[in-house]
Structures are given as C-alpha cells and as structure tokens.
Design an enzyme around this catalytic site. Structure first.
Site, PDB file in Angstrom:
ATOM      1  CG  ASN A  15      22.432  46.036   9.571  1.00 45.91           C
ATOM      2  OD1 ASN A  15      21.271  46.311   9.351  1.00 45.91           O
ATOM      3  ND2 ASN A  15      23.339  45.936   8.610  1.00 45.91           N
ATOM      4  CB  VAL A 134      33.916  34.135  14.749  1.00 44.44           C
ATOM      5  CG1 VAL A 134      33.833  32.845  13.937  1.00 44.44           C
ATOM      6  CG2 VAL A 134      35.285  34.762  14.581  1.00 44.44           C
ATOM      7  CB  ILE A 138      27.174  30.745  17.117  1.00 42.58           C
ATOM      8  CG1 ILE A 138      26.110  30.561  16.046  1.00 42.58           C
ATOM      9  CG2 ILE A 138      27.560  29.407  17.728  1.00 42.58           C
ATOM     10  CD1 ILE A 138      26.548  29.665  14.892  1.00 42.58           C
ATOM     11  CG  ASP A 203      32.413  37.888   6.577  1.00 42.26           C
ATOM     12  OD1 ASP A 203      32.450  38.867   7.334  1.00 42.26           O
ATOM     13  OD2 ASP A 203      31.801  36.826   6.861  1.00 42.26           O
ATOM     14  CE  LYS A 207      32.002  36.310   9.939  1.00 47.29           C
ATOM     15  NZ  LYS A 207      30.770  36.136   9.169  1.00 47.29           N
TER      16      LYS A 207
HETATM   17  P1  NDP Z   1      26.459  49.006   9.368  1.00 46.77           P
HETATM   18  O1  NDP Z   1      27.094  49.480   8.101  1.00 46.77           O
HETATM   19  O2  NDP Z   1      25.019  48.701   9.384  1.00 46.77           O
HETATM   20  O3  NDP Z   1      26.732  50.106  10.516  1.00 46.77           O
HETATM   21  C1  NDP Z   1      27.942  50.791  10.670  1.00 46.77           C
HETATM   22  C2  NDP Z   1      27.712  51.963  11.589  1.00 46.77           C
HETATM   23  O4  NDP Z   1      28.952  52.625  11.835  1.00 46.77           O
HETATM   24  C3  NDP Z   1      26.763  53.022  11.019  1.00 46.77           C
HETATM   25  O5  NDP Z   1      25.954  53.519  12.026  1.00 46.77           O
HETATM   26  C4  NDP Z   1      27.714  54.106  10.500  1.00 46.77           C
HETATM   27  O6  NDP Z   1      27.133  55.393  10.544  1.00 46.77           O
HETATM   28  C5  NDP Z   1      28.844  54.006  11.519  1.00 46.77           C
HETATM   29  N1  NDP Z   1      30.144  54.422  11.013  1.00 46.77           N
HETATM   30  C6  NDP Z   1      30.881  53.810  10.054  1.00 46.77           C
HETATM   31  N2  NDP Z   1      32.043  54.458   9.875  1.00 46.77           N
HETATM   32  C7  NDP Z   1      32.033  55.497  10.743  1.00 46.77           C
HETATM   33  C8  NDP Z   1      32.943  56.540  11.033  1.00 46.77           C
HETATM   34  N3  NDP Z   1      34.112  56.658  10.399  1.00 46.77           N
HETATM   35  N4  NDP Z   1      32.612  57.447  12.002  1.00 46.77           N
HETATM   36  C9  NDP Z   1      31.424  57.345  12.641  1.00 46.77           C
HETATM   37  N5  NDP Z   1      30.520  56.364  12.425  1.00 46.77           N
HETATM   38  C10 NDP Z   1      30.825  55.475  11.472  1.00 46.77           C
HETATM   39  O7  NDP Z   1      27.340  47.773   9.848  1.00 46.77           O
HETATM   40  P2  NDP Z   1      26.848  46.520  10.723  1.00 46.77           P
HETATM   41  O8  NDP Z   1      26.124  47.012  11.910  1.00 46.77           O
HETATM   42  O9  NDP Z   1      26.213  45.519   9.839  1.00 46.77           O
HETATM   43  O10 NDP Z   1      28.264  45.911  11.146  1.00 46.77           O
HETATM   44  C11 NDP Z   1      29.045  46.541  12.128  1.00 46.77           C
HETATM   45  C12 NDP Z   1      30.246  45.650  12.463  1.00 46.77           C
HETATM   46  O11 NDP Z   1      29.774  44.409  12.953  1.00 46.77           O
HETATM   47  C13 NDP Z   1      31.158  45.318  11.279  1.00 46.77           C
HETATM   48  O12 NDP Z   1      32.477  45.172  11.743  1.00 46.77           O
HETATM   49  C14 NDP Z   1      30.613  43.981  10.809  1.00 46.77           C
HETATM   50  O13 NDP Z   1      31.573  43.229  10.105  1.00 46.77           O
HETATM   51  C15 NDP Z   1      30.295  43.356  12.152  1.00 46.77           C
HETATM   52  N6  NDP Z   1      29.298  42.312  12.122  1.00 46.77           N
HETATM   53  C16 NDP Z   1      28.147  42.488  11.420  1.00 46.77           C
HETATM   54  C17 NDP Z   1      27.181  41.507  11.418  1.00 46.77           C
HETATM   55  C18 NDP Z   1      25.912  41.633  10.645  1.00 46.77           C
HETATM   56  O14 NDP Z   1      25.204  40.624  10.503  1.00 46.77           O
HETATM   57  N7  NDP Z   1      25.571  42.802  10.149  1.00 46.77           N
HETATM   58  C19 NDP Z   1      27.381  40.248  12.166  1.00 46.77           C
HETATM   59  C20 NDP Z   1      28.611  40.201  12.940  1.00 46.77           C
HETATM   60  C21 NDP Z   1      29.534  41.191  12.872  1.00 46.77           C
HETATM   61  P3  NDP Z   1      25.861  55.753   9.601  1.00 46.77           P
HETATM   62  O15 NDP Z   1      24.717  54.934  10.151  1.00 46.77           O
HETATM   63  O16 NDP Z   1      25.654  57.218   9.777  1.00 46.77           O
HETATM   64  O17 NDP Z   1      26.257  55.350   8.213  1.00 46.77           O
HETATM   65  N1  HSE Z   2      28.280  39.480   6.335  1.00 45.98           N
HETATM   66  C1  HSE Z   2      28.414  38.574   7.401  1.00 45.98           C
HETATM   67  C2  HSE Z   2      27.722  37.260   7.041  1.00 45.98           C
HETATM   68  C3  HSE Z   2      27.815  39.142   8.664  1.00 45.98           C
HETATM   69  O1  HSE Z   2      26.994  37.225   6.044  1.00 45.98           O
HETATM   70  O2  HSE Z   2      27.937  36.269   7.730  1.00 45.98           O
HETATM   71  C4  HSE Z   2      28.122  38.326   9.880  1.00 45.98           C
HETATM   72  O3  HSE Z   2      29.466  38.369  10.210  1.00 45.98           O
END
Ligand code: NDP
Ligand code: HSE
Length: 430
Positions: A15, A134, A138, A203, A207
């Site tokens: 994402n 966090v 924002i 979560d 934060k």
């Molecule tokens: P996703 O699960 O959508 O994406 C994770 C990505 O990391 C995927 O592309 C996955 O590969 C890759 N990945 C995971 N583990 C490994 C590994 N061991 N080796 C190689 N690649 C790996 O997560 P998000 O993008 O939603 O979140 C990412 C981070 O951002 C997290 O720490 C989350 O807490 C944080 N975050 C998320 C928010 C949100 O709204 N989604 C907001 C703020 C923070 P593959 O695609 O092949 O599975």
């Molecule tokens: N899962 C988290 C939320 C993503 O719902 O706020 C943003 O950190």
C-alpha cells in the site's frame, strides 16, 4: 551544478511503497527542487517478485532479498515500508551502520526498538526518520520535535488508528456491523496485515508510545502503554453515547502528571463539542495541550497508501537534502527515563452500563457500592424495562483503582445481572 540522482532502495512495495513509487514519479521536478537533487528508486524488495504492481518500474529492479539492497553500494538511502519487527530491525540497523539514512513507516518497530535504533543512527551520524509511523499523512512528529521543541507539552490525545475510527463511525452513523465495517477498512488499505493490531488497540499503542517518546523526550516502551481495544464495545454503548451527548472513539492519551508519564489507549466517550468528536471515518487527529501554545489540533488522513506515502516522501526529501548538504536533520535528542504512573492511580470520569433486575431498591443497592468506594455519581438513567432493564451511570472524576473496586463489588450485588461496558468519559476542553 547538477548532481546524479540519489539512489533509493525501497524495502516493500505494498500500500505505502507503491504509492511512494508513484509520488516520486509524478512529483519528480518538485522533489528535485526541494531536495536539491533528483531521487531515483533504483531497487525494490518484495516477497513475491512475480506479482503485478501498479508502478512504473522495470521488473529487473525487484528482488526478494531486502538484505541485498541494504548492502548494495549503489543504494544511498533506504526506505523501509515492509512492516514487522523482523527482519526490518536488522535491515535498518545494517543500513544505518553502513552510513545510509533510513526512512521508515514502521510504528511497531520504532515503538519496540526506537531508542536502540536512534542510538545506532546517532553513532553513524545519519538520519533515521519515521514521520509516517504515527497518524499517516499528518505532520505530527516533526512539529512535536521541532516547532514545539521549546514548549512544555502537558498532554497529547489522539485518534491515531484509521481502521477503528472508520469502524466506529460506520457503526454510529450507518448502523453497520463491526464485521462489515472492518472488511471495508481492509479493502480500503487502512487495516494492518493482521487487523487484530487495529481492533485490539496494539497499533494505536505503538503510536502512543512513539508520541510520548517524542513529546516528552522520554524512553517510553510499548509495555508502558495500558491498552484496550474496541472489540468489547456493543451497539448499546454506541447508542447510549448518542443519547448522552457523546461519541465513542478509540483514543490514545500521553500525558505528564507531576513529572510522571502516563500513556494509555482505550475507547472513550468523547463529548460532542470536543474537537476530536468531529473526526470521522479513517481520519486521524491529534489534540496537543502545551504550556505556551495552549490547545492545538492536527487533523488529516491517518491511514491509506497515499497519505502515508506523502509523509514518507517528506522524510525522504529531508534525508536526501541532509545527505547532499553533509548535514543531519533534527534528532530526537538524548532520551531520559521517567517514572510511569500506573493506571490505578489515574483519574477519569466513567460510563457504566449495568444490566439489572427491574424492581424497587435496586438503585439504592447499586448506589451504595459507588458510595462505599468513594466514587461519586454524576448522572443515572434507565434504559429498557423488565428483563431488558439497564442502568447507565456517568460518574464524577474518580480514581481508576476505586472504580475497578466498585465494579468488582457490583458483580456480587444480587439484583445486578451483569456489569457490561465500563468506558472512560473524556473531559471538556476550553
Ligand atoms: P503491505 O502489506 O501493503 O506491504 C508490505 C510490503 O512489504 C509488500 O510489498 C511485501 O511484499 C513486502 N514485504 C513484507 N515482508 C517482506 C520481506 N520479508 N521481504 C521482502 N519484502 C517484504 O503494508 P503497508 O504498505 O500497508 O504498510 C507498510 C508499513 O507502513 C507497515 O509498517 C505499516 O504499519 C506502515 N504504515 C501503513 C499505513 C497504511 O495505511 N497502510 C499507514 C502508516 C504506516 P509483497 O507485496 O510481495 O507481499
Ligand atoms: N492500520 C493503521 C490504521 C494504518 O488503521 O490507522 C495507519 O498506521
């Protein structure tokens, strides 16, 4: 003089990662102007290199070996958006030790191992930035760390989990079921890979620990955060809140009380005229109370790929600018240990929903237990009749410990069938 672009190794392309790739592509000129040099995402680590992704990057940039990216001499800066503690912790440590600035959105990692990683970054003399960890899009940590650096923060109260705020809004306004609202939050990319982290409050707790660390310059651990989620809430609570002039929100509170730090996450009844009551859907907001600044609220999209990627990109531009200028961004500074005030010594108003026998004398028996434990009742009303009778109490401010003792005693009072929800009631502001 034009320099070669700074080469970014991206760990994760889900994402947040894929939204970042699109932003770097779409905003290339603006980024170059602000960073002083171009930015190019040269390598990307994912778990499944065969999966189709909506990003304009050649297939040969992808690998399933994040360690190869961290150790690649042709990678200048590392962005970690994979999530989880392992292997992210080791990868970030190795990147920092190799002199590469790191940007991460990983709240779980920063909440659990932040102080250790800040130490590694300080020793290596490079940036470790984590704004997106966090409240997503924002700008919060930078204002706390920089804009408010000279003020004394008393309390930070936030709605910092988009998934639960979305679920609670749908339940309160649309009458949706918990399960349907959660499924939609997952589909919209708000929820964590394991949504238990959202709905059980973990979560938000991560934060809250980061907020407390940055706001108070203190070493606050995840285990210092008292955590309750929203899975115990009922439609009755949501309905009662409406009738009493409140709305139920999952709040994270970090405060300083006479030199102690207290950090907690729990559902709370928020008065309708409090600014946080108006924060709906997946929006987040953080209400800051500082000595000189007074009351301040930051509001925006706390979850979702785009907003979070915007925060990651802001950090990335900062890190690249520092890299190019040979400087280092504002750091969190030396963290101190502060006493953590235990929950039972904290005070709040409380809402209690008690299922009772509907007959004379019941109210007196229950009120007696409140009185015996020093908890004063502010209001009481009955909902339902006969077998469906419930008494809803709102107390004056009372100690958590006294309230817990009252609840324990009420469970043995004969006309009490069940003590249902017990929720904190947030005070007014202004
Ligand atoms: P996703 O699960 O959508 O994406 C994770 C990505 O990391 C995927 O592309 C996955 O590969 C890759 N990945 C995971 N583990 C490994 C590994 N061991 N080796 C190689 N690649 C790996 O997560 P998000 O993008 O939603 O979140 C990412 C981070 O951002 C997290 O720490 C989350 O807490 C944080 N975050 C998320 C928010 C949100 O709204 N989604 C907001 C703020 C923070 P593959 O695609 O092949 O599975
Ligand atoms: N899962 C988290 C939320 C993503 O719902 O706020 C943003 O950190």
């Amino acid at each position: 003089m034009m320099q070669d672009p700074v080469r970014v190794g991206l760990l994760g392309c889900g994402n947040v990662g894929s939204a970042l790739v699109r932003l770097v592509d779409e905003h290339a000129d603006r980024i170059t102007a602000r960073a002083g040099v171009g930015i190019e995402i040269t390598r990307v680590a994912v778990r499944d290199v065969t999966r189709h992704r909506d990003v304009k990057l050649a297939p040969d940039r992808f690998t399933d070996d994040p360690s190869a990216i961290v150790h690649d001499h042709d990678v200048d800066v590392v962005v970690e958006v994979m999530g989880g503690v392992d292997p992210s912790r080791a990868l970030i440590t190795e990147a920092l030790e190799a002199g590469k600035p790191v940007v991460t959105a990983n709240k779980e990692l920063i909440a659990r191992h932040g102080p250790e990683l800040f130490g590694v970054a300080a020793k290596a003399g490079v940036d470790l930035l984590f704004e997106a960890s966090v409240a997503g899009g924002i700008p919060l940590l930078r204002p706390l760390r920089e804009s408010l650096a000279g003020d004394r923060i008393h309390r930070v109260t936030g709605i910092v989990n988009g998934t639960t705020n979305y679920i609670l809004t749908r339940m309160a306004e649309g009458g949706a079921s918990f399960a349907d609202a959660l499924a939609d939050a997952q589909r919209l990319g708000y929820a964590e890979a394991d949504p238990t982290a959202d709905v059980e409050g973990y979560d938000a707790a991560a934060k809250a620990a980061i907020i407390a660390t940055v706001a108070f310059g203190a070493r606050v651990r995840l285990e210092d955060v008292h955590t309750e989620g929203i899975t115990g809430l009922t439609d009755d609570d949501v309905e009662s809140a409406k009738l009493l002039g409140y709305v139920v929100k999952l709040v994270a509170v970090a405060e300083e009380i006479d030199g102690d730090i207290a950090v907690r996450v729990h559902p709370a009844m928020v008065p309708l005229h409090h600014p946080l009551a108006a924060v709906r859907d997946s929006f987040n907001a953080v209400f800051i109370e500082g000595e000189a600044v007074g009351e301040l609220m930051l509001y925006g999209r706390g979850a979702g790929g785009g907003p979070s990627a915007a925060a990651v990109l802001g950090d990335l531009v900062d890190a690249v600018r520092n890299l190019v200028s040979g400087g280092k961004g504002a750091t969190i500074g030396e963290l101190v240990d502060r006493p953590v005030r235990p929950l039972h010594k904290l005070e709040s108003q409380f809402y209690l929903l008690i299922e009772v026998a509907d007959r004379p004398g019941v109210l007196a028996a229950i009120a007696g237990e409140f009185g015996r434990h020093g908890v004063s009742i502010q209001s009481m009303e009955q909902r339902g009749l006969g077998a469906g009778a419930r008494l809803i109490f709102v107390t004056h401010r009372a100690r958590e410990g006294d309230l817990a003792a009252t609840v324990e005693a009420l469970r043995s009072v004969e006309p009490v069938h069940r003590v249902g929800s017990v929720l904190r009631v947030m005070g007014d502001v202004g």
